[in-house]
Design an enzyme around this catalytic site. Structure first.
Site, mmCIF file in Angstrom:
data_model
loop_
_atom_site.group_PDB
_atom_site.id
_atom_site.type_symbol
_atom_site.label_atom_id
_atom_site.label_comp_id
_atom_site.label_asym_id
_atom_site.label_seq_id
_atom_site.Cartn_x
_atom_site.Cartn_y
_atom_site.Cartn_z
ATOM 1 N N HIS A 495 0.835 -1.210 0.000
ATOM 2 C CA HIS A 495 0.000 0.000 0.000
ATOM 3 C C HIS A 495 0.873 1.265 0.000
ATOM 4 O O HIS A 495 0.728 2.142 -0.853
ATOM 5 C CB HIS A 495 -0.914 -0.023 1.239
ATOM 6 C CG HIS A 495 -1.750 1.202 1.408
ATOM 7 N ND1 HIS A 495 -3.083 1.237 1.080
ATOM 8 C CD2 HIS A 495 -1.444 2.450 1.855
ATOM 9 C CE1 HIS A 495 -3.565 2.460 1.312
ATOM 10 N NE2 HIS A 495 -2.581 3.215 1.784
ATOM 11 N N GLU A 496 1.773 1.337 0.955
ATOM 12 C CA GLU A 496 2.618 2.533 1.059
ATOM 13 C C GLU A 496 3.516 2.680 -0.166
ATOM 14 O O GLU A 496 3.781 3.793 -0.630
ATOM 15 C CB GLU A 496 3.455 2.501 2.342
ATOM 16 C CG GLU A 496 2.642 2.460 3.632
ATOM 17 C CD GLU A 496 1.609 3.570 3.724
ATOM 18 O OE1 GLU A 496 1.798 4.618 3.079
ATOM 19 O OE2 GLU A 496 0.602 3.382 4.427
ATOM 20 N N HIS A 499 1.742 4.527 -2.827
ATOM 21 C CA HIS A 499 1.859 5.991 -2.725
ATOM 22 C C HIS A 499 3.200 6.446 -3.301
ATOM 23 O O HIS A 499 3.286 7.457 -4.007
ATOM 24 C CB HIS A 499 1.796 6.430 -1.255
ATOM 25 C CG HIS A 499 0.430 6.396 -0.642
ATOM 26 N ND1 HIS A 499 -0.672 7.002 -1.203
ATOM 27 C CD2 HIS A 499 -0.020 5.835 0.515
ATOM 28 C CE1 HIS A 499 -1.738 6.826 -0.417
ATOM 29 N NE2 HIS A 499 -1.366 6.109 0.635
ATOM 30 N N HIS A 502 3.152 6.463 -6.972
ATOM 31 C CA HIS A 502 2.355 7.599 -7.442
ATOM 32 C C HIS A 502 3.234 8.853 -7.516
ATOM 33 O O HIS A 502 3.182 9.620 -8.475
ATOM 34 C CB HIS A 502 1.179 7.803 -6.476
ATOM 35 C CG HIS A 502 0.081 8.687 -6.981
ATOM 36 N ND1 HIS A 502 -0.905 9.175 -6.163
ATOM 37 C CD2 HIS A 502 -0.199 9.171 -8.212
ATOM 38 C CE1 HIS A 502 -1.740 9.930 -6.875
ATOM 39 N NE2 HIS A 502 -1.327 9.949 -8.119
HETATM 40 ZN ZN LIG Z 1 -2.571 5.303 2.172
#
Ligand SMILES: [Zn+2]
Length: 710
Positions: A495-496, A499, A502
């Site tokens: 998940h991290e 980011h 992104h």
């Molecule tokens: Zn998050």
């Protein structure tokens, strides 16, 4: 959903930051102020940071930014995009650099001296932000550019930037009359004080109450590590021969899951769910009433019906109605699922403890029994296959498949701690960014896991490559030993890293629009989506390797994990949604005074809250929405982004190449990962998916029946 990571707002998102009027010039030779130079396109001077330098450096940087903005407003030429908006994009660079270092120290090295600096500087930084937003001359020039945006020959990105900057000013009240501005400042200051008190009260009730276990019999059912932790907690309080379950989620949830002492479960549960609601000096009820009233007034000043309207106006959802509609669509099937879950648990309770009717303090305990019986799945079977460093390699590998990224470790850059590592990120042999990895717990480091952006990508005034980091709290083991993580922690790592990807994929001109600077209910979408690559066969077969035998995780175990995916989803969804719905309705009440206890009772009755579950966060300790504006009228963000995530994941699942389908990955890069905020969130999703998002995939992902087609 519900993962306690946060996307750290870079401490200085600050073309919009400000200065202490009393600041005197400090030595402008402080190392913190310098440009980021050196190899790999320049990097933060972590080796030059001295805590005592933060204050003078921030003051100098704010003063510099103030002078830059004054030069923009003093320009006798009429306002244009170049001399106003682009000039603002070029300004504040020193403050951004110092702010990034300040953010690393406050979030990962926050010892007592640093806390004192933070306490002193936070309001000064906030006041500078007010000063900039309320700068009438600056806003006048921004508005001139904004009003001419359709006819002044701007590129689409320049036009988008102009609109975003204009909205940042207008939303904070730049267009208000002087009297209204004064009132707004008073409200904001009062809200800051109330929020600080709210979180201090919550902390006081977490630290002031605990469940004390006094005999071996009180430990019934608890796993050994939990008992050891409770013994440590008691020892720290000077209680020898006893055990302490502290009044926080991280200790109370496992206690409620494993304790077979129903009386103690009830006692602990009542302590935990009344934080901030105990009367006396640390009671948050009156504070909530005032926060909601002040926010309603602020929204009215800004021309919105309610605070919820003001918040959602700037989000992908656009209106509170849209957010509420999504939540209520999921609420009904989630409630139905809870009824099934309770029936399953009741069947076990009828044998286990005849006469017991499942109550809120029983849910986690009996759910765990159902899980074991139905899925034969135990965390201890999974962990040996999940080695921290192998998972990191797996994340790199998947990012290479999707985006052509290569991660090369570098050793010639300074780090804030010796165990932090840096990787140069390359595509086609060319550096596109830096990724810092800070995986270990240490005193002064915030809990949980998160991503931060030290420097956003930009290229309008020369190529600037992004610098991002991932942070976690794994406990270090002896050198040479592997760190084994839970499945949930592995999901969080992906998940991290989503980011981070992104931020790294960003390919825009202007930094304000770069990377993760997107709408709040959209930002969790790329990160949640990246979680989907962990359970792929390609990753697990290569990287989920047993730490002793080196064998890949067996297919049967993978299948068990996938089958158990939607287990207890009724509970998870209902406890989350109950909080999100109460949040939205409280911020929709406008001028109507809210008494939290009565409001919760009435609202939950209206929506038919199952009696066996309480809100994930009851109002008196709902820090997401009252300890600041972070998630106020925005706790729905998680499910909003999850709707996008589930729908986008199906685009991969349906593609010929599945999650490694090249054309779909290219589309994800082109439409979502590289565009930052240059494109409206809904339009970006439409370009990726070929249509608007629908809720069906989310329902499938959670194992709920899809809603009837209309
Ligand atoms: Zn998050």
């Amino acid at each position: 959903m519900n993962r306690r990571n946060f996307l750290a707002a870079s401490a200085a998102t600050t073309a919009l930051a400000g200065v202490d009027p009393a600041a005197t010039a400090a030595p402008s030779t402080l190392p913190l102020l310098g440009a980021w130079t050196g190899p790999h396109n320049g990097a933060p001077p972590f080796d030059k940071v001295v805590v005592a330098d933060f204050k003078p450096a921030l003051l100098v940087a704010m003063e510099e930014n103030r002078a830059e903005l004054a030069a923009i407003t003093a320009n006798p030429a009429p306002a244009t995009f170049a001399n106003t908006i682009a000039a603002m994009e070029k300004s504040g660079k020193t403050l951004n650099r110092v702010g990034a270092l300040f953010g690393v120290w406050t979030s990962t090295l926050n010892d007592k001296p640093m806390q004192a600096v933070e306490q002193e500087m936070a309001p000064i930084l906030a006041a500078f932000q007010d000063e900039v937003v309320q700068n009438a001359a600056l806003f006048g020039r921004v508005k001139t550019v904004y009003d001419a945006r359709a006819t002044s020959g701007l590129t689409p990105e320049q036009r988008r930037l102009t609109e975003v900057v204009y909205r940042q000013f207008a939303r904070q009240g730049a267009a208000l009359s002087p009297d209204q501005k004064t009132r707004m400042a008073v409200i904001n200051q009062r809200l800051a004080t109330l929020s600080t008190t709210f979180s201090q009260n919550e902390l006081a009730d977490e630290e002031g109450y605990a469940l004390t276990l006094t005999s071996e019999a009180d430990l019934a059912g608890l796993p050994a590590p939990l008992i050891a932790g409770a013994a440590e907690a008691a020892k720290a309080k000077g209680l020898s021969g006893q055990w302490l379950i502290t009044n926080t989620r991280s200790s109370m949830e496992p206690f409620l899951t494993y304790s077979s002492r129903r009386d103690l479960r009830e006692k602990g549960f009542r302590l935990w769910t009344t934080r901030g609601d105990n009367g006396g000096a640390h009671d948050n009820n009156a504070i909530i009433t005032e926060i909601l009233a002040r926010r309603a007034e602020k929204a009215r000043l800004l021309g919105f019906a309610t605070f919820a309207h003001w918040i959602t106006d700037d989000q992908m959802s656009k209106t509170p109605d849209a957010a509420m509609a999504l939540m209520m669509k999921v609420w009904t099937p989630a409630k139905a699922r809870v009824a099934q879950e309770v029936a399953d648990m009741q069947a076990i309770a009828d044998v286990d403890a005849p006469g017991t009717r499942i109550e809120a303090w029983d849910y986690r305990y009996y759910a765990e029994k159902v899980r074991k019986a139905r899925y034969d799945l135990d965390e201890s079977q999974i962990k040996p296959y999940l080695q921290l460093e192998k998972l990191r390699e797996g994340m790199f590998w998947a990012a290479d498949q999707l985006y052509g990224f290569e991660f090369v470790p570098v050793s010639d850059l300074p780090v804030a701690q010796p165990d932090i590592r840096v990787f140069e990120v390359r595509r086609d042999g060319r550096q596109i960014g830096l990724w810092y990895f800070d995986p270990y717990a240490r005193p002064g480091k915030g809990s949980g896991a998160w991503m931060s952006e030290y420097r956003p990508q930009e290229r309008f005034a020369g190529e600037v490559t992004p610098i991002v980091s991932n942070n976690a709290n794994f406990v270090k083991v002896a050198p040479g030993e592997p760190i084994l993580v839970s499945w949930d922690d592995a999901v969080t790592m992906f998940h991290e890293f989503g980011h981070a990807l992104h931020g790294l994929n960003s390919d825009v001109s202007y930094p304000t629009l770069a990377g993760t600077s997107v709408a709040r209910d959209f930002v969790e979408f790329p990160s949640q989506l990246n979680e989907h690559w962990l359970p792929t066969h390609e990753v697990l077969s290569r990287f989920a390797l047993h730490y002793q035998t080196g064998e890949a995780m067996p297919d049967a175990l993978v299948a068990k994990i996938k089958t158990a995916h939607t287990f207890n989803e009724g509970f998870d969804t209902v406890e989350y949604l109950a909080s999100a719905i109460v949040d939205m309705k409280a911020h929709l009440a406008g001028a109507t005074p809210i008494e939290p206890r009565a409001f919760e009772t009435v609202t939950l009755k209206e929506i038919g809250m199952p009696r066996e579950i309480v809100m994930r966060h009851r109002m008196p300790h709902f820090g997401h929405i009252f300890a600041g504006e972070g998630y106020a009228a925005g706790y729905y963000d998680y499910i909003w982004a999850d709707t996008l995530t589930a729908d986008a994941a199906e685009a991969f699942a349906e593609a010929p190449g599945g999650f490694y389908d090249k054309p779909t990955a290219q589309r994800l890069h082109d439409c979502i990962m590289s565009v930052g905020n240059t494109i409206e969130a809904a339009e970006a999703f439409r370009r990726f998916r070929g249509r608007d998002v629908t809720i069906d995939a989310l329902m499938r992902d959670r194992g709920f029946p899809a809603p009837a087609k209309t």
